[in-house]
Design a protein around this motif. Structure first.
Motif, PDB file in Angstrom:
ATOM      1  N   LEU A 348       1.101  -0.993  -0.269  1.00 10.83           N
ATOM      2  CA  LEU A 348      -0.054  -0.358   0.058  1.00 10.83           C
ATOM      3  C   LEU A 348       0.504   1.428  -0.221  1.00 10.83           C
ATOM      4  O   LEU A 348       0.855   2.073  -0.715  1.00 10.83           O
ATOM      5  N   ALA A 349       1.817   1.355   1.013  1.00 13.30           N
ATOM      6  CA  ALA A 349       3.090   2.466   0.347  1.00 13.30           C
ATOM      7  C   ALA A 349       3.046   2.190  -0.749  1.00 13.30           C
ATOM      8  O   ALA A 349       3.921   3.890  -0.628  1.00 13.30           O
ATOM      9  N   GLU A 350       3.751   1.666  -1.465  1.00 18.61           N
ATOM     10  CA  GLU A 350       4.522   1.592  -2.426  1.00 18.61           C
ATOM     11  C   GLU A 350       3.592   2.390  -3.603  1.00 18.61           C
ATOM     12  O   GLU A 350       3.429   2.888  -4.176  1.00 18.61           O
ATOM     13  N   LYS A 351       2.310   1.352  -3.036  1.00 21.20           N
ATOM     14  CA  LYS A 351       1.291   1.490  -4.241  1.00 21.20           C
ATOM     15  C   LYS A 351       0.921   3.775  -4.310  1.00 21.20           C
ATOM     16  O   LYS A 351       0.676   4.419  -5.142  1.00 21.20           O
ATOM     17  N   LEU A 352       0.952   4.188  -3.008  1.00 17.94           N
ATOM     18  CA  LEU A 352       0.242   5.446  -2.886  1.00 17.94           C
ATOM     19  C   LEU A 352       1.686   6.200  -2.641  1.00 17.94           C
ATOM     20  O   LEU A 352       1.922   7.596  -2.652  1.00 17.94           O
TER      21      LEU A 352
END
Length: 462
Positions: A348-352
């Motif tokens: 999620l952190a990578e996606k955002l």
């Protein structure tokens, strides 16, 4: 640099990395310079020995070994970045080919086998709605808090009668195996019915008066004989009951800054409502993570899981080899959940495209140091020295990604949109303010989670 990737398992890969001479030569030159600083060769000043002389006097093998030690980690990191592989553990490195002389055109070749984060497909956050139970406070909640407050001001009074549930008994214990004492304690205060010591103790004590003793069989809960059956002899020294103050205006004045019981009740209700909102924020967080994982089959790295499982069992029992099947099953369930959540939040952190600044990490580590009463500077230095800084960066990234993700969706309760901004903060205009909000919001949610876990542990004990 040529990189080939072979999938060994859904969460394990083997990279074969071949490095061209022009990429490896700078590391050879750097190795020669470093060696030149450490050796004395007649006719040359220390640190100014030509590379060819180093090869001749010290040996090219030593130069190549130094270059490999410095170069392989960097080539490995570049390969991970190029192939977008997210490692979950330290790699197993196998250097297969190294040039044997300065004129040897053999290319540096090594393999790296590592457990990786699997590919995780996350749902789109825009327009996503998540239902959360309503935060409710009942009269029973308020009464329970008042009762806890009464108990803080209660007094123990000795009684001349048999012990009953809720009484406090002062006892001596002696555990014996095959007639030999293996553990004993004297003058222990124990609340009957609490179930906080040995199985069977409550039943053995109930009905005993001061001066009486009995024995019962039970499995020991700790020490070198943990899990072994023992004969436990128990003697009651005294029996006391708890006397609680009356719930009236006098009690309100003694226990708080309020003059009347009604004012105290109103304040207790407000505190209960704040706690309920905090629990609701925790439930929203859990529901959000569950939504991200919904319907997805996410494999966990076997080696990482095994290491975490061993550590988890050490937290449960002094000797993991003696853990029961139930303890092993519970520990495995917890480890799989923790690993899955970590990997999903990393994705999620990578996606955002979450960015972690130095201030973020410093604030995070300082807050942990403060929590444990440690000097922040010394704590941060210890983290860096022990090579744990990367883990701290990951943890901060997960927290910031979680908060950003939760701010991007809509939480509802019984059809009404929830305002969780007091826990999640607002989107920051710049990185510095975002760092402060993320740290405070993460701490708030973490505090509520800790309260929830404590409550669950209390319920389990009861």
């Amino acid at each position: 640099m040529k990189i080939s990737v072979r999938n060994l398992e859904p969460t394990k890969v083997k990279l074969t990395i071949t490095v061209d001479p022009e990429e490896f030569n700078p590391y050879l030159d750097a190795a020669r310079k470093e060696i030149a600083k450490q050796v004395n060769i007649p006719g040359f000043r220390k640190g100014h020995v030509p590379g060819k002389i180093i090869d001749q006097r010290i040996g090219f093998a030593a130069v190549a070994g130094e270059a490999v030690n410095n170069g392989v980690p960097e080539f490995y990191s570049k390969a991970l970045e190029e192939k977008q592989i997210h490692p979950m553990s330290q790699p197993e490195i196998d250097v297969q080919e190294v040039p044997e002389s300065a004129k040897d055109e053999t290319k540096l070749k090594f393999t790296a086998t590592v457990e990786r984060r699997p590919d995780i497909e996350l749902p789109e956050l825009d327009g996503l709605e998540i239902d959360v139970p309503k935060a409710q406070v009942t009269d029973e909640d308020v009464n329970n808090r008042l009762e806890s407050l009464r108990q803080r001001f209660g007094t123990l009074v000795g009684v001349d009668r048999p012990a009953a549930k809720g009484d406090f008994a002062n006892i001596d214990l002696d555990a014996q195996i095959d007639g030999e004492s293996v553990d004993s304690q004297e003058g222990v205060s124990y609340e009957l019915g609490s179930g906080t010591m040995l199985d069977g103790l409550d039943e053995a004590l109930e009905g005993l008066s001061a001066g009486e003793e009995t024995s019962f069989n039970s499995k020991l809960q700790g020490g070198e004989h943990e899990g072994e059956e023992a004969l436990v002899k128990v003697k009651v020294n005294s029996v006391k009951t708890e006397e609680l103050p009356e719930l009236d205006d006098d009690f309100a004045q003694d226990a708080s800054e309020f003059d009347t019981l009604d004012e105290l009740k109103a304040d207790v209700r407000k505190a209960a409502e704040r706690d309920a909102e905090g629990r609701q924020a925790t439930e929203a967080r859990d529901a959000f993570i569950a939504k991200l994982e919904e319907g997805a089959e996410i494999p966990v790295p076997k080696g990482v899981k095994a290491d975490m499982l061993e550590q988890q069992l050490k937290n449960v029992t002094a000797d993991p080899s003696k853990a029961t099947d139930e303890q092993k099953a519970d520990a495995e369930k917890q480890v799989v959940k923790e690993l899955t959540d970590q990997m999903v939040l990393d994705a999620l952190a990578e996606k955002l495209d979450v960015k972690v600044s130095q201030a973020d990490v410093t604030n995070f580590l300082a807050s942990i140091a403060q929590q444990y009463g440690m000097d922040p500077s010394a704590f941060i230095q210890a983290i860096v020295k022990n090579g744990q800084l990367g883990s701290a960066v990951q943890e901060v990234g997960r927290s910031k990604g979680l908060l950003a993700g939760m701010r991007a969706v809509t939480f509802k309760s019984e059809g009404e949109t929830l305002d969780l901004s007091s826990f999640l903060g607002e989107a920051a205009e710049d990185e510095e303010s975002e760092s402060v909000e993320a740290a405070s919001a993460a701490a708030a949610v973490a505090d509520e989670l800790a309260k929830k876990d404590d409550d669950e542990n209390t319920d389990d004990a009861e």
